[in-house]
Design an enzyme around this catalytic site. Structure first.
Site, PDB file in Angstrom:
ATOM      1  N   ASN A 106      -4.605  -2.457   9.458  1.00 51.23           N
ATOM      2  CA  ASN A 106      -3.264  -3.063   9.440  1.00 51.23           C
ATOM      3  C   ASN A 106      -2.249  -2.414  10.382  1.00 51.23           C
ATOM      4  O   ASN A 106      -1.039  -2.547  10.210  1.00 51.23           O
ATOM      5  CB  ASN A 106      -2.745  -3.167   8.008  1.00 51.23           C
ATOM      6  CG  ASN A 106      -2.559  -1.825   7.351  1.00 51.23           C
ATOM      7  OD1 ASN A 106      -2.780  -0.785   7.972  1.00 51.23           O
ATOM      8  ND2 ASN A 106      -2.128  -1.822   6.093  1.00 51.23           N
ATOM      9  N   HIS A 148       1.776   2.434   9.964  1.00 53.82           N
ATOM     10  CA  HIS A 148       2.259   3.059   8.730  1.00 53.82           C
ATOM     11  C   HIS A 148       3.764   3.243   8.820  1.00 53.82           C
ATOM     12  O   HIS A 148       4.287   3.576   9.894  1.00 53.82           O
ATOM     13  CB  HIS A 148       1.617   4.450   8.534  1.00 53.82           C
ATOM     14  CG  HIS A 148       2.308   5.258   7.476  1.00 53.82           C
ATOM     15  ND1 HIS A 148       2.000   5.118   6.141  1.00 53.82           N
ATOM     16  CD2 HIS A 148       3.330   6.152   7.537  1.00 53.82           C
ATOM     17  CE1 HIS A 148       2.807   5.917   5.431  1.00 53.82           C
ATOM     18  NE2 HIS A 148       3.614   6.549   6.255  1.00 53.82           N
ATOM     19  N   LYS A 206      -1.466   3.220  14.086  1.00 51.65           N
ATOM     20  CA  LYS A 206      -2.788   3.659  13.666  1.00 51.65           C
ATOM     21  C   LYS A 206      -3.811   3.456  14.797  1.00 51.65           C
ATOM     22  O   LYS A 206      -3.514   2.794  15.798  1.00 51.65           O
ATOM     23  CB  LYS A 206      -3.181   2.881  12.403  1.00 51.65           C
ATOM     24  CG  LYS A 206      -2.250   3.152  11.202  1.00 51.65           C
ATOM     25  CD  LYS A 206      -2.680   2.335   9.980  1.00 51.65           C
ATOM     26  CE  LYS A 206      -1.812   2.641   8.771  1.00 51.65           C
ATOM     27  NZ  LYS A 206      -2.266   1.895   7.571  1.00 51.65           N
ATOM     28  N   GLU A 223       6.801  13.149   4.963  1.00 50.23           N
ATOM     29  CA  GLU A 223       5.923  12.794   6.083  1.00 50.23           C
ATOM     30  C   GLU A 223       6.458  13.337   7.410  1.00 50.23           C
ATOM     31  O   GLU A 223       5.684  13.802   8.249  1.00 50.23           O
ATOM     32  CB  GLU A 223       5.750  11.270   6.116  1.00 50.23           C
ATOM     33  CG  GLU A 223       4.943  10.766   4.914  1.00 50.23           C
ATOM     34  CD  GLU A 223       5.033   9.259   4.691  1.00 50.23           C
ATOM     35  OE1 GLU A 223       5.704   8.560   5.483  1.00 50.23           O
ATOM     36  OE2 GLU A 223       4.415   8.773   3.714  1.00 50.23           O
TER      37      GLU A 223
HETATM   38  P1  IDP Z   1       1.221   0.772   2.960  1.00 46.53           P
HETATM   39  O1  IDP Z   1       0.567   1.265   4.230  1.00 46.53           O
HETATM   40  O2  IDP Z   1       1.725  -0.633   3.103  1.00 46.53           O
HETATM   41  O3  IDP Z   1       2.253   1.728   2.419  1.00 46.53           O
HETATM   42  P2  IDP Z   1      -0.532   1.686   0.799  1.00 46.53           P
HETATM   43  O4  IDP Z   1      -0.791   0.965  -0.467  1.00 46.53           O
HETATM   44  O5  IDP Z   1       0.307   2.932   0.726  1.00 46.53           O
HETATM   45  O6  IDP Z   1       0.060   0.658   1.854  1.00 46.53           O
HETATM   46  O7  IDP Z   1      -1.951   2.064   1.415  1.00 46.53           O
HETATM   47  C1  IDP Z   1      -2.042   2.943   2.506  1.00 46.53           C
HETATM   48  C2  IDP Z   1      -3.038   2.428   3.511  1.00 46.53           C
HETATM   49  O8  IDP Z   1      -4.343   2.483   2.926  1.00 46.53           O
HETATM   50  C3  IDP Z   1      -2.857   0.971   3.895  1.00 46.53           C
HETATM   51  O9  IDP Z   1      -1.896   0.771   4.919  1.00 46.53           O
HETATM   52  C4  IDP Z   1      -4.245   0.600   4.363  1.00 46.53           C
HETATM   53  O10 IDP Z   1      -4.500   1.104   5.678  1.00 46.53           O
HETATM   54  C5  IDP Z   1      -5.123   1.394   3.386  1.00 46.53           C
HETATM   55  N1  IDP Z   1      -5.523   0.585   2.223  1.00 46.53           N
HETATM   56  C6  IDP Z   1      -4.815   0.338   1.100  1.00 46.53           C
HETATM   57  N2  IDP Z   1      -5.493  -0.465   0.245  1.00 46.53           N
HETATM   58  C7  IDP Z   1      -6.675  -0.709   0.856  1.00 46.53           C
HETATM   59  C8  IDP Z   1      -7.814  -1.499   0.490  1.00 46.53           C
HETATM   60  O11 IDP Z   1      -7.882  -2.109  -0.578  1.00 46.53           O
HETATM   61  N3  IDP Z   1      -8.842  -1.535   1.401  1.00 46.53           N
HETATM   62  C9  IDP Z   1      -8.798  -0.873   2.594  1.00 46.53           C
HETATM   63  N4  IDP Z   1      -7.752  -0.137   2.968  1.00 46.53           N
HETATM   64  C10 IDP Z   1      -6.700  -0.049   2.125  1.00 46.53           C
HETATM   65 MG    MG Z   2       2.127   3.580   1.506  1.00 40.14          MG
END
Ligand code: IDP
Ligand code: MG
Length: 151
Positions: free
Chosen positions: A114, A117, A11, A128
């Site tokens: 974070n 992805h 990212k 994807e």
């Molecule tokens: P993942 O990336 O571990 O699969 P997901 O729940 O699919 O997690 O969420 C996708 C992305 O959305 C996360 O990696 C993060 O960047 C963002 N995200 C998810 N929940 C939050 C939140 O509560 N606050 C800010 N960003 C979030």
């Molecule tokens: Mg996800």
């Protein structure tokens, strides 16, 4: 043995922080094999399609802003059970819940920054990969080290 392909993305924060090499080094050292890579700026519409499952959630606008804020490295990697293997190497979505030793646990602080992805299952991997890559951008290649990683 289940040789799979997964879609990974470093990212914008990983790129801006100069962590591409660190993260790619971990994935290479694991023995997974790269089959596609592209350094790109994601158009807003593509970011929204990629994260369509999160549309309507409170964090969605911020997520789209973050993902389109700078270049990313999109990739396809191959390996035995790699989809779940990469989810383990990445650690939980919230880096504060991700154990040390994982990419997010070692290198990140917040869910909204974070770093990486990775597809969460075979269907999302297929979806994807097709969203970001044409067939001619994906390389089927043999690596002489392959037998030292997989029997
Ligand atoms: P993942 O990336 O571990 O699969 P997901 O729940 O699919 O997690 O969420 C996708 C992305 O959305 C996360 O990696 C993060 O960047 C963002 N995200 C998810 N929940 C939050 C939140 O509560 N606050 C800010 N960003 C979030
Ligand atoms: Mg996800």
């Amino acid at each position: 043995m289940a040789i799979e392909r997964t879609f990974l993305m470093l990212k914008p924060d990983a790129v801006q922080r100069g962590l591409m090499g660190e993260i790619l080094g971990r994935i290479e050292a694991k023995g997974y094999k790269p089959v596609a890579m592209k350094f790109m700026r994601i158009p807003k519409e593509l970011a929204e399609r990629h994260y369509a499952e999160h549309k309507g959630k409170g964090f969605f606008p911020g997520l789209i802003e973050y993902m389109t804020s700078g270049p990313v490295l999109v990739m396809v990697w191959e390996g035995d059970n790699i989809i779940m293997g990469m989810r383990s190497m990445m650690g939980k979505t919230n880096p504060q819940d991700a154990p040390l030793g994982t990419i997010r646990g070692d290198l990140a602080q917040q869910t909204g920054r974070n770093l990486i992805h990775g597809s969460d299952g075979p269907e999302s991997a297929k979806r994807e990969i097709e969203l970001f890559f044409n067939d001619y951008e994906i390389q089927d290649w043999k690596r002489s080290l392959d037998p030292w990683f997989t029997e």
